[in-house]
Design a protein around this motif. Structure first.
Motif, PDB file in Angstrom:
ATOM      1  N   GLU A 102      23.214  15.062  50.371  1.00  0.00           N
ATOM      2  CA  GLU A 102      22.029  15.923  50.509  1.00  0.00           C
ATOM      3  C   GLU A 102      20.855  15.318  49.772  1.00  0.00           C
ATOM      4  O   GLU A 102      20.951  14.612  48.843  1.00  0.00           O
ATOM      5  CB  GLU A 102      22.321  17.306  49.913  1.00  0.00           C
TER       6      GLU A 102
ATOM      7  N   GLU B 274      21.029  16.678  61.479  1.00  0.00           N
ATOM      8  CA  GLU B 274      22.036  17.033  60.477  1.00  0.00           C
ATOM      9  C   GLU B 274      23.367  17.430  61.104  1.00  0.00           C
ATOM     10  O   GLU B 274      24.423  16.981  60.681  1.00  0.00           O
ATOM     11  CB  GLU B 274      21.534  18.168  59.581  1.00  0.00           C
TER      12      GLU B 274
ATOM     13  N   LYS C 143      26.856  15.275  60.744  1.00  0.00           N
ATOM     14  CA  LYS C 143      28.046  15.875  60.130  1.00  0.00           C
ATOM     15  C   LYS C 143      29.219  15.854  61.104  1.00  0.00           C
ATOM     16  O   LYS C 143      30.362  15.650  60.699  1.00  0.00           O
ATOM     17  CB  LYS C 143      27.741  17.287  59.648  1.00  0.00           C
TER      18      LYS C 143
ATOM     19  N   MET D 106      18.382  13.654  53.866  1.00  0.00           N
ATOM     20  CA  MET D 106      19.792  13.366  53.705  1.00  0.00           C
ATOM     21  C   MET D 106      20.035  11.895  54.011  1.00  0.00           C
ATOM     22  O   MET D 106      19.349  11.297  54.825  1.00  0.00           O
ATOM     23  CB  MET D 106      20.635  14.212  54.651  1.00  0.00           C
TER      24      MET D 106
END
Length: 61
Positions: free
Chosen positions: A61, A42, A46, A1
């Motif tokens: 992604e 991740e 986020k 990512m």
């Protein structure tokens, strides 16, 4: 990512505080994504995106 900090960053430091593995301040004091988002980061990346008060962080992604 991959993460990206778009134009409009107000240098509040929220992303750097939440996910220093991906975000840091550049020489001008503006946040930047300096590393790819590793699988173990991740969730915090986020969280940094979602917590940005000016919504200038994108994660692809």
């Amino acid at each position: 990512m991959k993460a990206r900090v778009n134009e409009g960053c107000i240098s509040c430091g929220a992303c750097v505080a939440v996910c220093p593995e991906v975000f840091r301040f550049d020489d001008d004091g503006i946040a930047e994504a300096y590393a790819d988002v590793a699988p173990e980061c991740e969730s915090t990346a986020k969280d940094a995106r979602d917590g940005c008060p000016v919504s200038v962080i994108d994660i692809e992604e």
